[in-house]
Scaffold this active site. Structure first.
Site, PDB file in Angstrom:
ATOM      1  N   ARG A   1       0.850  -1.187   0.000  1.00  0.00           N
ATOM      2  CA  ARG A   1       0.000   0.000   0.000  1.00  0.00           C
ATOM      3  C   ARG A   1       0.889   1.242   0.000  1.00  0.00           C
ATOM      4  O   ARG A   1       1.679   1.440   0.924  1.00  0.00           O
ATOM      5  CB  ARG A   1      -0.911   0.008   1.234  1.00  0.00           C
ATOM      6  CG  ARG A   1      -1.772   1.255   1.360  1.00  0.00           C
ATOM      7  CD  ARG A   1      -2.732   1.162   2.554  1.00  0.00           C
ATOM      8  NE  ARG A   1      -3.570   2.347   2.653  1.00  0.00           N
ATOM      9  CZ  ARG A   1      -3.397   3.329   3.537  1.00  0.00           C
ATOM     10  NH1 ARG A   1      -2.417   3.293   4.422  1.00  0.00           N
ATOM     11  NH2 ARG A   1      -4.215   4.374   3.547  1.00  0.00           N
TER      12      ARG A   1
ATOM     13  N   HIS B   1      -2.563  11.072   0.488  1.00  0.00           N
ATOM     14  CA  HIS B   1      -2.141  10.847   1.870  1.00  0.00           C
ATOM     15  C   HIS B   1      -1.473  12.144   2.357  1.00  0.00           C
ATOM     16  O   HIS B   1      -0.281  12.181   2.621  1.00  0.00           O
ATOM     17  CB  HIS B   1      -1.208   9.632   1.952  1.00  0.00           C
ATOM     18  CG  HIS B   1      -1.062   9.046   3.326  1.00  0.00           C
ATOM     19  ND1 HIS B   1      -1.262   7.705   3.600  1.00  0.00           N
ATOM     20  CD2 HIS B   1      -0.732   9.609   4.515  1.00  0.00           C
ATOM     21  CE1 HIS B   1      -1.057   7.474   4.891  1.00  0.00           C
ATOM     22  NE2 HIS B   1      -0.725   8.617   5.468  1.00  0.00           N
TER      23      HIS B   1
ATOM     24  N   GLU C   1      -7.571   8.885   5.567  1.00  0.00           N
ATOM     25  CA  GLU C   1      -7.873   9.601   6.802  1.00  0.00           C
ATOM     26  C   GLU C   1      -8.227  11.074   6.601  1.00  0.00           C
ATOM     27  O   GLU C   1      -7.508  11.966   7.080  1.00  0.00           O
ATOM     28  CB  GLU C   1      -6.693   9.510   7.783  1.00  0.00           C
ATOM     29  CG  GLU C   1      -6.318   8.096   8.153  1.00  0.00           C
ATOM     30  CD  GLU C   1      -5.323   8.040   9.316  1.00  0.00           C
ATOM     31  OE1 GLU C   1      -4.819   9.093   9.730  1.00  0.00           O
ATOM     32  OE2 GLU C   1      -5.072   6.934   9.810  1.00  0.00           O
TER      33      GLU C   1
ATOM     34  N   ASN D   1      -8.065   2.264   9.449  1.00  0.00           N
ATOM     35  CA  ASN D   1      -6.807   2.506  10.161  1.00  0.00           C
ATOM     36  C   ASN D   1      -7.114   2.559  11.646  1.00  0.00           C
ATOM     37  O   ASN D   1      -7.947   3.353  12.082  1.00  0.00           O
ATOM     38  CB  ASN D   1      -6.172   3.836   9.727  1.00  0.00           C
ATOM     39  CG  ASN D   1      -5.649   3.796   8.297  1.00  0.00           C
ATOM     40  OD1 ASN D   1      -5.731   2.769   7.619  1.00  0.00           O
ATOM     41  ND2 ASN D   1      -5.102   4.912   7.850  1.00  0.00           N
TER      42      ASN D   1
ATOM     43  N   TYR E   1      -5.322   2.508  15.561  1.00  0.00           N
ATOM     44  CA  TYR E   1      -4.120   2.576  16.390  1.00  0.00           C
ATOM     45  C   TYR E   1      -4.380   2.428  17.877  1.00  0.00           C
ATOM     46  O   TYR E   1      -3.592   1.851  18.593  1.00  0.00           O
ATOM     47  CB  TYR E   1      -3.365   3.894  16.138  1.00  0.00           C
ATOM     48  CG  TYR E   1      -2.680   3.895  14.805  1.00  0.00           C
ATOM     49  CD1 TYR E   1      -1.401   3.376  14.668  1.00  0.00           C
ATOM     50  CD2 TYR E   1      -3.330   4.356  13.662  1.00  0.00           C
ATOM     51  CE1 TYR E   1      -0.767   3.333  13.437  1.00  0.00           C
ATOM     52  CE2 TYR E   1      -2.708   4.310  12.418  1.00  0.00           C
ATOM     53  CZ  TYR E   1      -1.428   3.803  12.311  1.00  0.00           C
ATOM     54  OH  TYR E   1      -0.806   3.737  11.096  1.00  0.00           O
TER      55      TYR E   1
ATOM     56  N   GLU F   1      -4.134   0.190   7.958  1.00  0.00           N
ATOM     57  CA  GLU F   1      -2.999   0.559   8.822  1.00  0.00           C
ATOM     58  C   GLU F   1      -3.263   0.068  10.237  1.00  0.00           C
ATOM     59  O   GLU F   1      -4.369   0.220  10.768  1.00  0.00           O
ATOM     60  CB  GLU F   1      -2.789   2.081   8.914  1.00  0.00           C
ATOM     61  CG  GLU F   1      -2.224   2.722   7.692  1.00  0.00           C
ATOM     62  CD  GLU F   1      -2.025   4.238   7.859  1.00  0.00           C
ATOM     63  OE1 GLU F   1      -1.829   4.718   8.996  1.00  0.00           O
ATOM     64  OE2 GLU F   1      -2.091   4.924   6.829  1.00  0.00           O
TER      65      GLU F   1
HETATM   66  C1  GBH Z   1      -1.810   7.425  10.620  1.00  0.00           C
HETATM   67  O1  GBH Z   1      -2.600   8.410  11.196  1.00  0.00           O
HETATM   68  C2  GBH Z   1      -1.303   7.940   9.311  1.00  0.00           C
HETATM   69  O2  GBH Z   1      -2.125   7.545   8.230  1.00  0.00           O
HETATM   70  C3  GBH Z   1       0.141   7.585   9.014  1.00  0.00           C
HETATM   71  O3  GBH Z   1       0.611   8.363   7.967  1.00  0.00           O
HETATM   72  C4  GBH Z   1       0.967   7.772  10.275  1.00  0.00           C
HETATM   73  O4  GBH Z   1       2.339   7.632  10.042  1.00  0.00           O
HETATM   74  C5  GBH Z   1       0.474   6.789  11.285  1.00  0.00           C
HETATM   75  O5  GBH Z   1      -0.886   6.966  11.529  1.00  0.00           O
HETATM   76  C6  GBH Z   1       1.186   6.865  12.629  1.00  0.00           C
HETATM   77  O6  GBH Z   1       0.930   8.078  13.275  1.00  0.00           O
HETATM   78  O7  GBH Z   1      -6.010  12.032  20.613  1.00  0.00           O
HETATM   79  O8  GBH Z   1      -8.097  12.730  19.731  1.00  0.00           O
HETATM   80  O9  GBH Z   1      -6.092  13.629  18.803  1.00  0.00           O
HETATM   81  C7  GBH Z   1      -2.729   8.446  12.590  1.00  0.00           C
HETATM   82  C8  GBH Z   1      -4.166   8.373  13.042  1.00  0.00           C
HETATM   83  C9  GBH Z   1      -5.815   9.332  14.471  1.00  0.00           C
HETATM   84  C10 GBH Z   1      -3.825   8.493  15.432  1.00  0.00           C
HETATM   85  C11 GBH Z   1      -6.028  10.218  15.659  1.00  0.00           C
HETATM   86  C12 GBH Z   1      -3.950   9.422  16.593  1.00  0.00           C
HETATM   87  C13 GBH Z   1      -5.332  10.768  17.883  1.00  0.00           C
HETATM   88  C14 GBH Z   1      -6.717  11.137  18.273  1.00  0.00           C
HETATM   89  N1  GBH Z   1      -4.385   9.121  14.253  1.00  0.00           N
HETATM   90  N2  GBH Z   1      -5.322   9.737  16.863  1.00  0.00           N
HETATM   91  S1  GBH Z   1      -6.725  12.477  19.407  1.00  0.00           S
END
Ligand code: GBH
Length: 484
Positions: free
Chosen positions: A80, A123, A168, A297, A299, A377
């Site tokens: 990807r 992205h 995202e 995605n 995390y 992801e």
């Molecule tokens: C992804 O986004 C990206 O697509 C990627 O490029 C990046 O490298 C990877 O993650 C690692 O960071 O605490 O309420 O602010 C991250 C998605 C969504 C993770 C929001 C952190 C925080 C929510 N993010 N989340 S908040």
């Protein structure tokens, strides 16, 4: 969840790893590429940790042979990647054939290696020229995106089957325009809400055009989902905090795409920032163009409350964050640590949340629409990434991925139509506002030499991909991160 110990994934489950253009390519001013908003943002003092930028990154642009061989050595069935708008239409307008040629070569090399290209059109790296015209707050950017999508399809449509419009959009709109931790670094809630709608519109317009031209393509969208639980489920304020976060992060995207309408409560929460004023006739019809897959995605999970906590947690950027949410529909909502183990980003590790999310998506959105799910992801930053005698013993990351794969496998066993999993990331790379300070790779990158070294997690992942099943849990590995 019920126990399912056989560890097998469905036949044909797609195993891959992911990257994004600005995070790995480098070659920032070669072959006609011009600035994207991330090139500009990285020059703002203090915007990115240690003043890092993506000028060189992993030098992937010059290392296609080596990197495709690396993917093969990891038994990846799919890669990807994202295409850089600023390479392909450097000013947002005219097409630059040399920029497209890079992705054409990448595609050929992947196909020669038996690896399925999984292409994402956006992205986060908007051409700076389009930002100068208002960026995603300007409706016109959505039309420019559809043109850009077609120009990529012109060249790759004969060889690439899997097309994702956006990665995202929540991050693009809200981290870019509300918290300002990402490019273009604005703190303007009205612009963020405009960007939210225009990103959805961009997805919809591109989806309509791509569909009209190519009946065979697999078309999708990747969203980041936040699984927010009320800190105290008995406290109505905390329950409302969780509703708002779910609306502001998840439903504001999923409802228009799958149901052709914004949720009523989110429309009300965002009314002060003018959401309704951006919606024109036909927009929601375009946005709800049928798609084939939803990329997920995932995390971390979080607990939310409206009672101001003693400790704030940091998220997207190393800078001190406001204690309450900067996101328009989430005023007065706080995320609080529950004492779960965290990654090096400070994100709480909650694999059970991924199982719950997949069950919910299948039930409420993708199941009724017959849409497939892919984990596009999942992964983690940890600080144990030293190469010692040619080996990186990243047991934390291995355990993280193992626990999340178990959650995916369980969801499949429970009837969710989940078809694949992409590790984030193929290799350590430019982690946005954190620069090179955070490492997500299953392959280690020594930035001084560009040497790639598969980590323990990468070698383990290669075996899982080959076998299409999780091995028996080895002693201790990952046991400390399993929360369900
Ligand atoms: C992804 O986004 C990206 O697509 C990627 O490029 C990046 O490298 C990877 O993650 C690692 O960071 O605490 O309420 O602010 C991250 C998605 C969504 C993770 C929001 C952190 C925080 C929510 N993010 N989340 S908040």
């Amino acid at each position: 969840m019920t126990q399912n110990n056989n560890g097998q994934f469905p036949p044909g489950f797609l195993w891959g790893a992911a990257t994004a253009a600005y995070q790995v390519e480098g070659a920032a001013s070669e072959d006609g590429r011009k600035d994207s908003i991330w090139d500009t943002f990285a020059r703002v003092p203090g915007a990115v940790a240690n003043g890092d930028n993506g000028d060189v990154a992993c030098d992937h642009y010059h290392r296609l042979d080596e990197d495709v061989a690396l993917m093969q050595s990891l038994n990846l069935a799919s890669y990807r990647f994202s295409t850089s708008w600023a390479r392909i239409r450097p000013d947002g307008g005219a097409v630059n054939p040399a920029g497209l040629d890079f992705y054409s070569r990448l595609t050929d090399k992947l196909l020669d290696a038996g690896i399925k290209p999984w292409l994402t059109l956006y992205h986060w790296d908007l051409p700076q020229a389009l930002q100068d015209a208002g960026g995603w707050a300007n409706r016109d950017t959505a039309y420019r995106f559809a043109e850009y999508a077609l120009s990529v399809h012109d060249v790759l449509g004969d060889r690439v089957q899997a097309w994702t419009t956006l990665n995202e959009p929540w991050c693009s709109a809200y981290v870019g325009y509300a918290s300002g931790e990402h490019a273009p670094g604005l703190q303007d809630r009205s612009q963020a809400v405009a960007a939210n709608h225009h990103l959805l519109l961009a997805h919809g317009l591109a989806a309509q055009e791509l569909r009209a031209r190519d009946a065979a393509l697999e078309l999708g969208l990747t969203l980041n989902f936040t699984v927010a639980d009320p800190l105290d489920p008995q406290n109505p304020d905390d329950v409302d905090a969780a509703r708002r976060i779910d609306g502001q992060f998840n439903r504001v995207f999923a409802d228009p795409v799958f149901r052709g309408q914004y949720p009523e409560d989110v429309l009300a929460d965002l009314a002060p920032y003018g959401l309704q004023g951006h919606i024109r006739d036909g927009d929601l019809a375009a946005i709800s163009t049928p798609i084939d897959f939803l990329g997920v995605n995932y995390y971390h999970g979080e607990a939310v409350t409206k009672t101001e906590p003693a400790v704030a947690i940091t998220t997207a950027a190393p800078s001190a964050r406001p204690t309450a949410s900067p996101y328009p529909a989430a005023d007065g909502v706080y995320t609080v640590p529950r004492g779960l183990p965290v990654t090096n980003m400070g994100w709480e590790i909650q694999p059970e949340g991924l199982h719950r999310l997949l069950m919910r998506l299948q039930r409420e959105y993708t199941g009724p629409a017959g849409v497939k799910l892919y984990i596009t992801e999942n992964g983690a930053a940890f600080d144990d990434d030293e190469v010692v005698d040619g080996v990186v013993r990243d047991e934390d990351r291995l355990g993280f991925i193992e626990a999340h794969l178990a959650a995916v496998q369980q969801a499949a066993a429970d009837g969710v139509d989940v078809r694949g999993y992409f590790a984030w990331s193929l290799m350590d790379n430019f982690e946005w506002a954190w620069g090179y300070a955070k490492r997500f790779g299953i392959v280690h990158v020594d930035y001084a030499t560009q040497q790639r070294t598969p980590k323990a997690s990468g070698r383990w992942f290669a075996e899982v991909a080959r076998a299409n099943e999780l091995p028996e849990r080895s002693s201790g590995a990952g046991s400390h991160v399993v929360s369900s």
